[in-house]
Design a protein around this motif. Sequence first.
Motif, mmCIF file in Angstrom:
data_model
loop_
_atom_site.group_PDB
_atom_site.id
_atom_site.type_symbol
_atom_site.label_atom_id
_atom_site.label_comp_id
_atom_site.label_asym_id
_atom_site.label_seq_id
_atom_site.Cartn_x
_atom_site.Cartn_y
_atom_site.Cartn_z
ATOM 1 N N VAL A 1 0.849 -1.190 0.000
ATOM 2 C CA VAL A 1 0.000 0.000 0.000
ATOM 3 C C VAL A 1 0.886 1.242 0.000
ATOM 4 O O VAL A 1 1.759 1.397 0.855
ATOM 5 C CB VAL A 1 -0.939 0.022 1.233
ATOM 6 N N ILE A 2 0.672 2.140 -0.971
ATOM 7 C CA ILE A 2 1.472 3.357 -1.055
ATOM 8 C C ILE A 2 0.656 4.623 -0.809
ATOM 9 O O ILE A 2 1.231 5.687 -0.608
ATOM 10 C CB ILE A 2 2.231 3.452 -2.397
ATOM 11 N N LEU A 3 -0.665 4.502 -0.791
ATOM 12 C CA LEU A 3 -1.516 5.658 -0.524
ATOM 13 C C LEU A 3 -2.876 5.156 -0.053
ATOM 14 O O LEU A 3 -3.411 4.202 -0.607
ATOM 15 C CB LEU A 3 -1.704 6.494 -1.802
ATOM 16 N N THR A 4 -3.435 5.801 0.980
ATOM 17 C CA THR A 4 -4.733 5.422 1.532
ATOM 18 C C THR A 4 -5.627 6.648 1.555
ATOM 19 O O THR A 4 -5.192 7.744 1.916
ATOM 20 C CB THR A 4 -4.565 4.865 2.960
ATOM 21 N N SER A 5 -6.879 6.453 1.194
ATOM 22 C CA SER A 5 -7.829 7.566 1.162
ATOM 23 C C SER A 5 -8.505 7.757 2.505
ATOM 24 O O SER A 5 -8.385 6.928 3.406
ATOM 25 C CB SER A 5 -8.911 7.301 0.109
ATOM 26 N N GLU A 6 -9.269 8.839 2.573
ATOM 27 C CA GLU A 6 -10.199 9.030 3.673
ATOM 28 C C GLU A 6 -11.340 8.026 3.508
ATOM 29 O O GLU A 6 -11.418 7.338 2.490
ATOM 30 C CB GLU A 6 -10.760 10.451 3.642
ATOM 31 N N VAL A 7 -12.225 7.956 4.456
ATOM 32 C CA VAL A 7 -13.418 7.120 4.336
ATOM 33 C C VAL A 7 -14.526 7.971 3.727
ATOM 34 O O VAL A 7 -14.834 9.050 4.218
ATOM 35 C CB VAL A 7 -13.849 6.551 5.706
ATOM 36 N N TYR A 8 -15.075 7.483 2.629
ATOM 37 C CA TYR A 8 -16.154 8.182 1.927
ATOM 38 C C TYR A 8 -17.502 7.578 2.322
ATOM 39 O O TYR A 8 -17.577 6.422 2.720
ATOM 40 C CB TYR A 8 -15.978 8.048 0.411
ATOM 41 N N THR A 9 -18.563 8.360 2.149
ATOM 42 C CA THR A 9 -19.898 7.871 2.498
ATOM 43 C C THR A 9 -20.529 7.081 1.364
ATOM 44 O O THR A 9 -21.399 6.252 1.599
ATOM 45 C CB THR A 9 -20.835 9.034 2.890
ATOM 46 N N THR A 10 -20.099 7.329 0.110
ATOM 47 C CA THR A 10 -20.684 6.616 -1.028
ATOM 48 C C THR A 10 -19.583 6.078 -1.931
ATOM 49 O O THR A 10 -18.470 6.613 -1.975
ATOM 50 C CB THR A 10 -21.588 7.534 -1.871
ATOM 51 N N LYS A 11 -19.928 5.042 -2.685
ATOM 52 C CA LYS A 11 -18.983 4.469 -3.641
ATOM 53 C C LYS A 11 -18.650 5.489 -4.723
ATOM 54 O O LYS A 11 -17.487 5.599 -5.152
ATOM 55 C CB LYS A 11 -19.582 3.207 -4.257
ATOM 56 N N ALA A 12 -19.642 6.254 -5.163
ATOM 57 C CA ALA A 12 -19.405 7.263 -6.203
ATOM 58 C C ALA A 12 -18.375 8.290 -5.741
ATOM 59 O O ALA A 12 -17.478 8.663 -6.503
ATOM 60 C CB ALA A 12 -20.710 7.951 -6.575
ATOM 61 N N ALA A 13 -18.484 8.737 -4.496
ATOM 62 C CA ALA A 13 -17.522 9.703 -3.963
ATOM 63 C C ALA A 13 -16.130 9.084 -3.890
ATOM 64 O O ALA A 13 -15.121 9.742 -4.193
ATOM 65 C CB ALA A 13 -17.967 10.191 -2.589
ATOM 66 N N CYS A 14 -16.057 7.819 -3.508
ATOM 67 C CA CYS A 14 -14.782 7.113 -3.438
ATOM 68 C C CYS A 14 -14.148 7.023 -4.823
ATOM 69 O O CYS A 14 -12.947 7.281 -4.979
ATOM 70 C CB CYS A 14 -14.991 5.726 -2.831
ATOM 71 N N LEU A 15 -14.931 6.676 -5.825
ATOM 72 C CA LEU A 15 -14.397 6.569 -7.188
ATOM 73 C C LEU A 15 -13.974 7.933 -7.725
ATOM 74 O O LEU A 15 -13.009 8.028 -8.490
ATOM 75 C CB LEU A 15 -15.422 5.902 -8.106
ATOM 76 N N ASN A 16 -14.659 8.993 -7.311
ATOM 77 C CA ASN A 16 -14.212 10.348 -7.664
ATOM 78 C C ASN A 16 -12.845 10.619 -7.046
ATOM 79 O O ASN A 16 -11.990 11.274 -7.653
ATOM 80 C CB ASN A 16 -15.211 11.401 -7.188
#
Length: 107
Positions: free
Chosen positions: A24-39
Amino acid sequence: MGKFVVRQTPTGIKFDLKAGNGQVILTSEVYTTKAACLNGVESVKKNAQEDARFEKLESKNGKPYFNLKATNGQVIGTSELYESVAARDNGIESVKKNAPDAEVVEE
C-alpha cells in the motif's frame, strides 16, 4: 502495475493504492458513497503527476510521510509512515508511477 483497491469499512468506503508488489502506497479518507470514493480515485490519478500536490510531512514521532492534495487543497490520500526521507520520496515516486494507469478493483 499498481491498482486501486476499493473496500467497505465499518464507517463507509475507502481505497488503497497498491504498487505492483502489493504494498500500500496511498490510503484515502473514508467516503460515504462508492461514487464519492471513485471520484477520489480519479482525483488521485489526475493530481499524482504534479509535484506541487505532494505535501511532505513529519509525524509526531519524527517519521516522514506525505499527503496528496487536490487542486482545492483537500487531502485525497495519505501515505504510510516511512523510516527515512529517502524512503518517503521513493513512495511519492511510486504513486506518480503507479496511479495514472492503475486499475480499480473492489474487495
